[in-house]
Write a protein that holds these residues in place. Structure first.
Motif, PDB file in Angstrom:
ATOM      1  N   UNK A  85      -4.563   2.422  65.848  1.00 28.14           N
ATOM      2  CA  UNK A  85      -3.560   2.395  64.769  1.00 28.14           C
ATOM      3  C   UNK A  85      -3.507   1.258  63.889  1.00 28.14           C
ATOM      4  N   UNK A  86      -4.140   0.180  64.397  1.00 27.25           N
ATOM      5  CA  UNK A  86      -4.328  -1.029  63.511  1.00 27.25           C
ATOM      6  C   UNK A  86      -5.837  -0.921  62.589  1.00 27.25           C
ATOM      7  N   UNK A  87      -6.566   0.089  62.827  1.00 23.28           N
ATOM      8  CA  UNK A  87      -7.617   0.077  62.048  1.00 23.28           C
ATOM      9  C   UNK A  87      -7.334   0.428  60.470  1.00 23.28           C
ATOM     10  N   UNK A  88      -8.261  -0.020  59.692  1.00 20.70           N
ATOM     11  CA  UNK A  88      -7.955   0.225  58.245  1.00 20.70           C
ATOM     12  C   UNK A  88      -9.207   0.870  57.788  1.00 20.70           C
ATOM     13  N   UNK A  89      -9.246   1.615  56.423  1.00 21.10           N
ATOM     14  CA  UNK A  89     -10.359   2.290  55.681  1.00 21.10           C
ATOM     15  C   UNK A  89     -10.159   2.071  54.257  1.00 21.10           C
ATOM     16  N   UNK A  90     -11.202   1.878  53.618  1.00 15.66           N
ATOM     17  CA  UNK A  90     -11.285   1.604  52.151  1.00 15.66           C
ATOM     18  C   UNK A  90     -11.859   2.549  51.543  1.00 15.66           C
ATOM     19  N   UNK A  91     -11.367   3.543  50.382  1.00 18.19           N
ATOM     20  CA  UNK A  91     -12.080   4.597  49.744  1.00 18.19           C
ATOM     21  C   UNK A  91     -12.045   4.150  48.417  1.00 18.19           C
ATOM     22  N   UNK A  92     -13.390   4.299  47.885  1.00 21.18           N
ATOM     23  CA  UNK A  92     -13.593   3.939  46.485  1.00 21.18           C
ATOM     24  C   UNK A  92     -14.233   5.130  45.753  1.00 21.18           C
ATOM     25  N   UNK A  93     -13.514   5.113  44.789  1.00 25.92           N
ATOM     26  CA  UNK A  93     -13.661   6.358  43.682  1.00 25.92           C
ATOM     27  C   UNK A  93     -13.753   5.964  42.163  1.00 25.92           C
ATOM     28  N   UNK A  94     -14.591   6.706  41.201  1.00 23.17           N
ATOM     29  CA  UNK A  94     -14.650   6.015  40.276  1.00 23.17           C
ATOM     30  C   UNK A  94     -13.426   6.233  39.000  1.00 23.17           C
ATOM     31  N   UNK A  95     -12.572   6.893  39.530  1.00 21.73           N
ATOM     32  CA  UNK A  95     -11.392   7.115  38.504  1.00 21.73           C
ATOM     33  C   UNK A  95     -10.032   7.145  39.099  1.00 21.73           C
ATOM     34  N   UNK A 117      -8.889   9.407  42.686  1.00 20.70           N
ATOM     35  CA  UNK A 117      -8.014   8.430  43.616  1.00 20.70           C
ATOM     36  C   UNK A 117      -6.647   9.337  43.989  1.00 20.70           C
ATOM     37  N   UNK A 118      -5.992   9.638  43.118  1.00 20.88           N
ATOM     38  CA  UNK A 118      -4.851  10.533  43.414  1.00 20.88           C
ATOM     39  C   UNK A 118      -5.110  11.665  44.097  1.00 20.88           C
ATOM     40  N   UNK A 119      -6.225  12.334  43.809  1.00 23.00           N
ATOM     41  CA  UNK A 119      -6.574  13.843  44.558  1.00 23.00           C
ATOM     42  C   UNK A 119      -6.793  13.221  45.939  1.00 23.00           C
TER      43      UNK A 119
END
Length: 273
Positions: free
Chosen positions: A83-93, A97-99
């Motif tokens: 549960x302490x893990x993290x993730x970073x998502x990079x999207x161009x728009x 990102x909202x999707x």
């Protein structure tokens, strides 16, 4: 129609499926079954196994082949295990990102996982930005925000970078030219305090592994054998005649005229102009 210059029919292709991996969290398996997903396409399973063993990957399969699960499932699995893990998502728009936030949030809730999923972009109010930094979970942002709003304030993002397990770079093929050069430098400024896996996803291009190496500075495993099924497809090339002083408007109008009858008939067209 006289404007049709080519028409071909691509035959149907069966799917190449494999069972859900035994190590996948039972809650995630139940969420998938609730969506009618009992198996994975082979390219999805390959991506999951690679990420689980710590390999960087770049997934290159066509539209509607289920690329999202290639990074969504490993991410949810990592956060379900820790549960302490993290993730970073990079999207161009911001729209994409909202999707992603909606899709990841829905899947996490269906699995009964209390994983915060939030978009951090130019529209995010200041009070919510502070909450996102503290909550962690999955942060969905774009390269501009990473450059201008996250990295300059990296001490405030200590928890994210300290426990970062997965970095997702979606729509990799958009990072080309000068923009791609900038993004490559931004990625290199990510001074990880942990050892995250990088998962990139791209439309079908000729040099996905090379592009991923250029953008990330790391050597990923290229997964490009599409296991998704496909129905028969008609490929129709149209060269509309010029009409009036604005050929561009005529082309767009013609594209709409061609797409609407298929939509009304319950077909699924994709129009490239």
């Amino acid at each position: 129609a006289p404007a049709v210059v080519h028409h071909a029919v691509l035959p149907a292709r069966p799917g190449d499926v494999v069972p859900l991996p035994a190590w996948l969290d039972p809650r995630i398996r139940a969420a998938l079954r609730g969506r009618g997903i009992e198996t994975l396409y082979r390219h999805q399973a390959e991506a999951l196994e690679a990420v689980r063993t710590g390999e960087d990957v770049v997934v290159v399969t066509p539209t509607a082949s289920g690329k999202t699960l290639c990074y969504a499932l490993p991410t949810l699995q990592a956060l379900a295990e820790d549960p302490s893990a993290r993730a970073l998502f990079l999207v161009p728009t911001k729209a994409l990102g909202q999707d992603q936030v909606a899709e990841l949030g829905d899947l996490a809730r269906a699995a009964g996982l209390e994983i915060p999923v939030a978009a951090y972009d130019g529209d995010t109010p200041a009070p919510i930005r502070s909450r996102i930094r503290k909550a962690g979970g999955i942060v969905v942002t774009n390269p501009d925000m990473l450059h201008g709003a996250i990295l300059p304030h990296h001490p405030k993002w200590f928890a994210l970078f300290e426990h970062l397990r997965i970095v997702v770079i979606d729509e990799l093929h958009t990072y080309r030219g000068v923009f791609g050069s900038h993004v490559a430098h931004v990625i290199r400024r990510l001074h990880y305090r942990s050892q995250p896996v990088i998962v990139a996803a791209s439309a079908t291009i000729g040099n996905p592994a090379e592009l991923a190496r250029t953008i990330t500075g790391r050597t990923p495993r290229c997964i490009d054998r599409n296991g998704a099924p496909a129905p028969p497809r008609h490929v129709v090339l149209v060269d509309p005649p010029a009409a009036g002083p604005s050929p561009r408007e005529a082309t767009l109008a013609t594209s709409a005229d061609w797409a609407l009858p298929f939509l009304r008939a319950g077909r699924q067209p994709i129009v490239f102009g």
